[in-house]
Structure formats: structure tokens, C-alpha cells
Design a protein around this motif. Structure first.
Motif, mmCIF file in Angstrom:
data_model
loop_
_atom_site.group_PDB
_atom_site.id
_atom_site.type_symbol
_atom_site.label_atom_id
_atom_site.label_comp_id
_atom_site.label_asym_id
_atom_site.label_seq_id
_atom_site.Cartn_x
_atom_site.Cartn_y
_atom_site.Cartn_z
ATOM 1 N N VAL A 266 -18.138 -17.982 -2.690
ATOM 2 C CA VAL A 266 -17.690 -16.924 -1.772
ATOM 3 C C VAL A 266 -18.873 -16.375 -0.979
ATOM 4 N N TYR A 267 -19.970 -16.061 -1.660
ATOM 5 C CA TYR A 267 -21.145 -15.540 -0.967
ATOM 6 C C TYR A 267 -21.730 -16.580 -0.017
ATOM 7 N N GLY A 268 -21.639 -17.865 -0.395
ATOM 8 C CA GLY A 268 -22.112 -18.924 0.487
ATOM 9 C C GLY A 268 -21.327 -18.983 1.777
ATOM 10 N N ILE A 269 -20.022 -18.773 1.672
ATOM 11 C CA ILE A 269 -19.163 -18.756 2.874
ATOM 12 C C ILE A 269 -19.545 -17.582 3.772
ATOM 13 N N VAL A 270 -19.791 -16.421 3.156
ATOM 14 C CA VAL A 270 -20.194 -15.243 3.926
ATOM 15 C C VAL A 270 -21.535 -15.482 4.614
ATOM 16 N N LEU A 271 -22.488 -16.071 3.891
ATOM 17 C CA LEU A 271 -23.794 -16.371 4.484
ATOM 18 C C LEU A 271 -23.665 -17.361 5.633
ATOM 19 N N ALA A 272 -22.819 -18.372 5.466
ATOM 20 C CA ALA A 272 -22.608 -19.349 6.533
ATOM 21 C C ALA A 272 -22.052 -18.662 7.775
ATOM 22 N N ASN A 273 -21.165 -17.699 7.553
ATOM 23 C CA ASN A 273 -20.604 -16.949 8.675
ATOM 24 C C ASN A 273 -21.669 -16.098 9.361
ATOM 25 N N VAL A 274 -22.591 -15.527 8.562
ATOM 26 C CA VAL A 274 -23.691 -14.740 9.126
ATOM 27 C C VAL A 274 -24.560 -15.606 10.025
ATOM 28 N N PHE A 275 -24.937 -16.794 9.550
ATOM 29 C CA PHE A 275 -25.786 -17.683 10.335
ATOM 30 C C PHE A 275 -25.059 -18.197 11.580
ATOM 31 N N PHE A 276 -23.742 -18.399 11.457
ATOM 32 C CA PHE A 276 -22.962 -18.821 12.611
ATOM 33 C C PHE A 276 -22.947 -17.727 13.677
ATOM 34 N N GLU A 277 -22.809 -16.464 13.234
ATOM 35 C CA GLU A 277 -22.845 -15.346 14.174
ATOM 36 C C GLU A 277 -24.212 -15.258 14.849
ATOM 37 N N TRP A 278 -25.287 -15.441 14.106
ATOM 38 C CA TRP A 278 -26.629 -15.444 14.686
ATOM 39 C C TRP A 278 -26.758 -16.526 15.753
ATOM 40 N N TYR A 279 -26.301 -17.729 15.396
ATOM 41 C CA TYR A 279 -26.407 -18.864 16.321
ATOM 42 C C TYR A 279 -25.604 -18.590 17.594
ATOM 43 N N ARG A 280 -24.398 -18.076 17.447
ATOM 44 C CA ARG A 280 -23.550 -17.789 18.601
ATOM 45 C C ARG A 280 -24.168 -16.709 19.475
ATOM 46 N N LYS A 281 -24.707 -15.663 18.850
ATOM 47 C CA LYS A 281 -25.339 -14.591 19.620
ATOM 48 C C LYS A 281 -26.576 -15.103 20.337
ATOM 49 N N ASP A 282 -27.362 -15.957 19.660
ATOM 50 C CA ASP A 282 -28.563 -16.528 20.280
ATOM 51 C C ASP A 282 -28.187 -17.403 21.468
ATOM 52 N N GLN A 283 -27.107 -18.180 21.336
ATOM 53 C CA GLN A 283 -26.662 -19.025 22.426
ATOM 54 C C GLN A 283 -26.206 -18.197 23.624
ATOM 55 N N GLU A 284 -25.483 -17.108 23.343
ATOM 56 C CA GLU A 284 -25.011 -16.242 24.425
ATOM 57 C C GLU A 284 -26.185 -15.601 25.155
ATOM 58 N N GLU A 285 -27.220 -15.151 24.397
ATOM 59 C CA GLU A 285 -28.392 -14.555 25.028
ATOM 60 C C GLU A 285 -29.163 -15.576 25.856
ATOM 61 N N THR A 286 -29.251 -16.816 25.340
ATOM 62 C CA THR A 286 -29.946 -17.881 26.080
ATOM 63 C C THR A 286 -29.223 -18.199 27.376
ATOM 64 N N GLU A 287 -27.903 -18.292 27.302
ATOM 65 C CA GLU A 287 -27.125 -18.575 28.501
ATOM 66 C C GLU A 287 -27.247 -17.451 29.518
ATOM 67 N N ALA A 288 -27.284 -16.198 29.044
ATOM 68 C CA ALA A 288 -27.429 -15.057 29.946
ATOM 69 C C ALA A 288 -28.787 -15.078 30.634
ATOM 70 N N GLU A 289 -29.842 -15.427 29.875
ATOM 71 C CA GLU A 289 -31.181 -15.512 30.465
ATOM 72 C C GLU A 289 -31.263 -16.624 31.502
ATOM 73 N N GLU A 290 -30.628 -17.770 31.207
ATOM 74 C CA GLU A 290 -30.631 -18.878 32.157
ATOM 75 C C GLU A 290 -29.870 -18.506 33.420
ATOM 76 N N LEU A 291 -28.774 -17.769 33.242
ATOM 77 C CA LEU A 291 -27.981 -17.350 34.399
ATOM 78 C C LEU A 291 -28.769 -16.384 35.266
ATOM 79 N N ASN A 292 -29.500 -15.473 34.644
ATOM 80 C CA ASN A 292 -30.322 -14.529 35.402
ATOM 81 C C ASN A 292 -31.477 -15.236 36.112
ATOM 82 N N ALA A 293 -31.974 -16.323 35.492
ATOM 83 C CA ALA A 293 -33.060 -17.082 36.111
ATOM 84 C C ALA A 293 -32.596 -17.780 37.384
ATOM 85 N N TYR A 294 -31.366 -18.285 37.358
ATOM 86 C CA TYR A 294 -30.829 -18.968 38.538
ATOM 87 C C TYR A 294 -30.321 -17.983 39.590
ATOM 88 N N HIS A 295 -29.950 -16.790 39.129
ATOM 89 C CA HIS A 295 -29.421 -15.795 40.065
ATOM 90 C C HIS A 295 -30.190 -14.489 39.877
#
Length: 300
Positions: A266-295
Motif C-alpha cells: 500500500v505504501y509503495g503504491i502511494v510512493l509511486a503516486n507521489v513520484f508520478f505527481e512530481w514527474y507530471r509537475k516537472d513536465q508541465e513546468e518544462t513545457e511552460a518554460e519552453e513555451l515562454n522561450a518561444y513566445h
């Protein structure tokens, strides 16, 4: 020996089934018919409906199905019960209840005061694990396991404290009590570490710890919590060996191992979800930075 000798009532707890069914029907009736006056009310999502029904089904399986009877016969079955009750049902139930209903519950002055204290991350973590560890002290366990009102009261207390312990991890209503990022990882690891001594004591002990399973008289007394007295009087029972080929020590060790494995999954599933949220947030921030760089923003 087959469990059927105990009869339908002991195996399937029809009164508890009716209770769980009434709670489920009453809950859905309330959230669909009598909740229009609440601010921010939204219709239940399919996932919330499924999760709430699943939580009620699991509660019935844990406390009303043959698993409950097996939990009085064999220690490993009892540990499966406790694992599901404390580590699987609470997070599912918290997520299943809509946010507007949680806000309404938290708006009640007395309840808010109580919840504010018991859901503080450190307090919730310590109280749950201390109460859980105390429960597995042999003397305490034997008394609780053979006393009807004490068994129900202590099990209910553990479940409430489990809800409090899970609240900072999964709730989306109380931002002040929610923990995120590295704090959530530390919280999970701390919980796993605090529960480890109790599990280790059970797993590595080479002699039976609990008289409620090793003493025939106390074992029979524990059975009265789920089997009618009239049924027990008609049976000639000597001990758990009538229903399992496991020795008392192996049954005990298996129970400790199963508890720790289920908790870690159960705790492993929760941890996996935490890391998935980190990855998704990091991807969103990267995409936002790239968008600001082009515009780039125009300079005034």
C-alpha cells in the motif's frame, strides 16, 4: 474441519450485512437528495461511487464475512483483517467522500476542533502507531480479543486513528493538514518504520505470544465474539489445529509477515503516486518554460 459447522450466522453475519447496506443506501440517498443546500455541491463522480461501494464491501468482508470468523480461529487471518481495515479501507473512504461533504463535516465547531488536533501529521502518525503497537502486546491483545465491548471499541478506535493518519496523505480539502513532496515521502517512511517493531516482534518470536490462540479456553472464549453460544455449546472444539495445518508459531509468523507485506504494498503504491505527481509537475513546468522561450513577453 470445515467452517460450515459454525452455521450461516457466524459465517456471514447477516445483521452486520444489513447495517452496512443501510449505511450505503443512506449515504447515497443523502448525497443525491438532501445535499442541494450545500455550497460547492457537485454530483458524485463514477470513481467516487465505485470507491465508496468498494470501501463498504471491504468493511463487510473484514467484519462480516467468513474472514472475520477465521480471524478468531487463526492469527494470520486476523492480521489480514487488520491490514485491510487500517491500510486499505481508510484512504479509499477518504477519497470516495466528496470534498463538499468533508467541508461540511469540518465546518461543525466541535468536530472541527477534534479533527484539527487528531489530523496534525505528527500527532496522527504517533497516535496511530502507538495504539497499534500497544494492541499487539500479548496481555493487551488477549484481553481485547476475549472481551466483546472492548474488542469493538478498540477496533473502532484503531480505524478512526487510521483515518487520521491517512488524512494528511490523501485528503484534498484541508490544505493546512496536507503534506506534499519530500514531506509526504518522509511521512510514509516514518509510518513504515514505526510499525516495524511490532511486526518484527511477531515475526521473529519463536514461541506462541497470544493465549487467545494457544490457550484452548481463551480461544473458545474469543470465538463467542462471532459465534452464538448455542452453536459453540453443540461443538467439541479443542483449538486452532482443528482448522489449519500450521503450527501456532508458523501461524503467528505468517501473520506478521502478511501484515508487513500488505502495508509495504500500500505504501509503495502511494510512493509511486507521489513520484508520478512530481514527474507530471516537472513536465508541465518544462513545457511552460519552453513555451515562454518561444513566445517571450513583449518589453514595454
Amino acid at each position: 474441519m470445515s467452517l460450515e459447522i459454525f452455521g450461516f450466522r457466524a459465517l456471514w453475519s447477516p445483521f452486520f450485512f444489513i447495517f452496512v447496506l443501510l449505511v450505503t443506501v443512506g449515504y447515497f440517498f443523502f448525497v443525491t437528495k438532501y445535499s442541494l443546500e450545500f455550497k460547492g455541491r457537485r454530483s458524485l463522480t463514477k470513481s467516487q461511487i465505485i470507491l465508496f461501494i468498494l470501501s463498504m464491501l471491504l468493511i463487510y468482508i473484514v467484519k462480516g464475512s467468513p474472514l472475520d470468523l477465521m480471524g478468531h480461529l487463526m492469527f494470520y487471518a486476523h492480521m489480514i483483517q487488520m491490514s485491510v481495515l487500517l491500510f486499505i479501507i481508510p484512504p479509499i473512504l477518504i477519497i470516495a467522500v466528496p470534498e463538499w461533504l468533508w467541508r461540511y463535516i469540518w465546518s461543525m465547531p466541535i468536530i472541527k476542533t477534534i479533527l484539527t488536533f487528531f489530523t496534525r501529521p505528527i500527532i496522527a502518525l504517533v497516535l496511530f502507531n502507538v495504539t497499534f503497537s500497544l494492541y499487539h502486546i500479548p496481555f493487551v491483545f488477549d484481553v481485547i480479543k476475549t472481551t466483546m465491548w472492548l474488542h469493538e471499541a478498540y477496533t473502532s478506535l484503531l480505524f478512526i486513528l487510521a483515518l487520521s493518519m491517512w488524512w494528511p496523505l490523501v485528503n484534498k480539502v484541508d490544505i493546512n493538514r496536507s503534506i506534499v513532496g519530500l514531506k509526504k515521502v518522509a511521512y510514509i517512511f516514518a509510518s513504515g518504520a514505526l510499525i516495524l517493531p511490532a511486526c518484527a516482534l511477531i515475526i521473529f518470536n519463536d514461541s506462541p505470544m497470544y493465549a487467545a490462540y494457544s490457550d484452548p479456553n481463551l480461544w473458545a472464549q474469543a470465538l463467542t465474539l462471532c459465534v452464538p453460544q448455542s452453536t459453540l455449546a453443540s461443538l467439541d472444539l479443542s483449538g486452532p489445529e482443528m482448522f489449519t495445518s500450521l503450527s501456532l508459531v508458523h501461524d503467528q509468523q505468517l501473520g506478521g509477515v502478511l501484515m508487513k507485506i500488505i502495508q509495504e504494498i500500500v505504501y509503495g503504491i502511494v510512493l509511486a503516486n507521489v513520484f508520478f505527481e512530481w514527474y507530471r509537475k516537472d513536465q508541465e513546468e518544462t513545457e511552460a518554460e519552453e513555451l515562454n522561450a518561444y513566445h517571450p513577453q513583449p518589453v514595454e
